[in-house]
Design an enzyme around this catalytic site. Structure first.
Site, mmCIF file in Angstrom:
data_model
loop_
_atom_site.group_PDB
_atom_site.id
_atom_site.type_symbol
_atom_site.label_atom_id
_atom_site.label_comp_id
_atom_site.label_asym_id
_atom_site.label_seq_id
_atom_site.Cartn_x
_atom_site.Cartn_y
_atom_site.Cartn_z
ATOM 1 N N ARG A 1 -4.529 -0.700 9.612
ATOM 2 C CA ARG A 1 -3.309 -0.101 9.916
ATOM 3 C C ARG A 1 -2.461 0.748 9.190
ATOM 4 O O ARG A 1 -2.457 2.124 9.222
ATOM 5 C CB ARG A 1 -2.388 -1.547 10.431
ATOM 6 C CG ARG A 1 -0.975 -1.325 11.301
ATOM 7 C CD ARG A 1 0.115 -0.877 10.247
ATOM 8 N NE ARG A 1 0.474 -1.791 9.212
ATOM 9 C CZ ARG A 1 1.513 -1.530 8.538
ATOM 10 N NH1 ARG A 1 1.940 -0.320 8.568
ATOM 11 N NH2 ARG A 1 1.776 -2.438 7.594
ATOM 12 N N ASP A 2 -2.105 0.028 7.914
ATOM 13 C CA ASP A 2 -1.260 0.762 6.964
ATOM 14 C C ASP A 2 -2.153 1.862 6.297
ATOM 15 O O ASP A 2 -1.535 3.011 5.818
ATOM 16 C CB ASP A 2 -0.823 -0.169 5.788
ATOM 17 C CG ASP A 2 0.402 0.295 4.868
ATOM 18 O OD1 ASP A 2 0.930 1.370 5.216
ATOM 19 O OD2 ASP A 2 0.615 -0.053 3.665
ATOM 20 N N HIS B 1 2.250 -6.633 -2.374
ATOM 21 C CA HIS B 1 1.630 -5.498 -1.953
ATOM 22 C C HIS B 1 2.017 -4.077 -2.577
ATOM 23 O O HIS B 1 3.182 -3.757 -2.820
ATOM 24 C CB HIS B 1 2.339 -5.386 -0.335
ATOM 25 C CG HIS B 1 1.867 -4.112 0.289
ATOM 26 N ND1 HIS B 1 1.311 -4.417 1.692
ATOM 27 C CD2 HIS B 1 2.031 -2.759 0.254
ATOM 28 C CE1 HIS B 1 0.937 -3.019 2.163
ATOM 29 N NE2 HIS B 1 1.538 -2.268 1.242
ATOM 30 N N HIS C 1 1.579 -0.707 -4.632
ATOM 31 C CA HIS C 1 0.734 0.732 -4.291
ATOM 32 C C HIS C 1 0.378 1.100 -5.648
ATOM 33 O O HIS C 1 1.020 0.890 -6.623
ATOM 34 C CB HIS C 1 1.844 1.584 -3.451
ATOM 35 C CG HIS C 1 1.828 1.476 -2.365
ATOM 36 N ND1 HIS C 1 2.239 2.491 -1.345
ATOM 37 C CD2 HIS C 1 1.736 0.448 -1.316
ATOM 38 C CE1 HIS C 1 1.921 2.067 -0.229
ATOM 39 N NE2 HIS C 1 1.707 0.775 -0.036
ATOM 40 N N CYS D 1 0.861 7.666 -0.639
ATOM 41 C CA CYS D 1 1.934 7.337 -0.690
ATOM 42 C C CYS D 1 2.821 8.461 0.035
ATOM 43 O O CYS D 1 2.756 9.884 -0.611
ATOM 44 C CB CYS D 1 2.404 7.096 -1.993
ATOM 45 S SG CYS D 1 4.001 6.813 -2.329
ATOM 46 N N ASN E 1 -2.108 2.411 -1.162
ATOM 47 C CA ASN E 1 -2.423 1.272 -1.264
ATOM 48 C C ASN E 1 -3.281 1.058 -2.394
ATOM 49 O O ASN E 1 -4.549 1.735 -2.585
ATOM 50 C CB ASN E 1 -3.180 0.846 0.260
ATOM 51 C CG ASN E 1 -1.936 0.548 1.178
ATOM 52 O OD1 ASN E 1 -1.129 -0.080 1.217
ATOM 53 N ND2 ASN E 1 -2.016 1.337 2.329
#
Length: 298
Positions: free
Chosen positions: A15-16, A207, A209, A240, A249
């Site tokens: 997804r992300d 979470h 990055h 990003c 991520n």
């Protein structure tokens, strides 16, 4: 130092990781990716997002993905549902977990969804209530917890306030996102200490990055405070959008390598995960973005 004995990884690659890819990715590839991730031992795999195809065309096949994946017992397949329309579509295909997201930065909220943090959370109230009425778990995301591309510093107290609001509304877990990857270990710990005073640490996730290469260091810092759930994306999928060319991520295989090196259980087979990282990178026509996948051949 009492580190967690076991860590749960929430795999967000399908997804992300894929949602910002410019090239169209077919449904079969997404379904295969989810299957390979499950075979690697990951127990939570964020499968897709029920969002407007106008804004996120990559997720337009959300219902088809959910219909085609083989749902393995013991594996959770959460989906993103930012509004009632998305939730209703997700319920039609039998989802068992959904996620909503808010920002800790007022500037970020206004720029991205054209409303205040308070207004955005008000929109989630019926989503969370309806989901829970259907026996569906709800996870909450809070973005920009360590910095915002528009306002800069974000006070930890604001992060705690938003996290506690989502928790009180019924989100079983709150994922704290360093959206632009500006966090450093001591800032991460300072933020977590404030947030954990409002929401118990066992209901928080990290979470991070990797924009500035700090994600693994920040995860280590969070482990020192007892955090035991982390989001990650296979092969570091997902750039990003606020820093041109920057990684997004943190890569799942980099996180697993760290955890296994510390003697922390993950249930993930690193070799299988690395093979999956190489496979999805081949599908996208590029090399893996993670250090571990580069170091370990396919």
């Amino acid at each position: 130092m009492n580190y967690p004995q076991k860590v749960r990884i929430v795999e967000v690659g399908p997804r992300d990781g894929l949602q910002n890819e410019k090239q169209a990715i077919d449904t079969a590839t997404k379904v295969e990716l989810i299957a390979r991730l499950g075979a690697s031992g990951l127990k939570t795999i964020e499968a897709t997002a029920f969002v407007s195809p106008k804004w996120v065309p990559q997720m337009a096949d959300n219902s088809e993905v959910m219909r085609q994946i083989e749902r393995i017992a013991g594996i959770h397949y959460p989906v993103l549902t930012p509004n009632m329309k998305g939730l209703e579509a997700a319920l039609e295909v039998g989802v068992t977990e959904v996620a909503v997201f808010a920002a800790a930065s007022e500037a970020f909220s206004q720029k991205n969804i054209n409303c205040s943090i308070e207004e955005s959370i008000e929109r989630f109230v019926p989503v969370i209530e309806t989901a829970r009425e259907h026996g569906v778990q709800v996870r909450g995301y809070v973005s920009t917890v360590l910095g915002c591309p528009y306002q800069g510093e974000v006070p930890p107290e604001k992060v705690a306030q938003v996290a506690q609001t989502l928790y009180d509304l019924g989100c079983y877990e709150i994922s704290l996102g360093d959206t632009i990857g500006v966090g450093t270990p001591l800032k991460t710990q300072a933020m977590l200490e404030v947030v954990a005073a409002a929401v118990p640490m066992e209901h928080l996730a990290g979470h991070f990055h990797n924009t500035y290469g700090m994600a693994i260091a920040n995860i280590f810092a969070a482990l020192q405070l007892g955090m035991s759930v982390f989001d990650a994306s296979v092969s570091g999928l997902g750039g990003c959008p606020y820093a041109q060319g920057a990684s997004g991520n943190v890569a799942t295989e980099d996180v697993v390598y760290l955890l296994h090196g510390m003697g922390i259980e993950t249930e993930v087979n690193l070799q299988s995960l690395v093979a999956t990282a190489h496979w999805i990178s081949d599908q996208l026509g590029r090399s893996p973005a993670s250090n571990v996948a580069k170091a370990i051949a396919a």
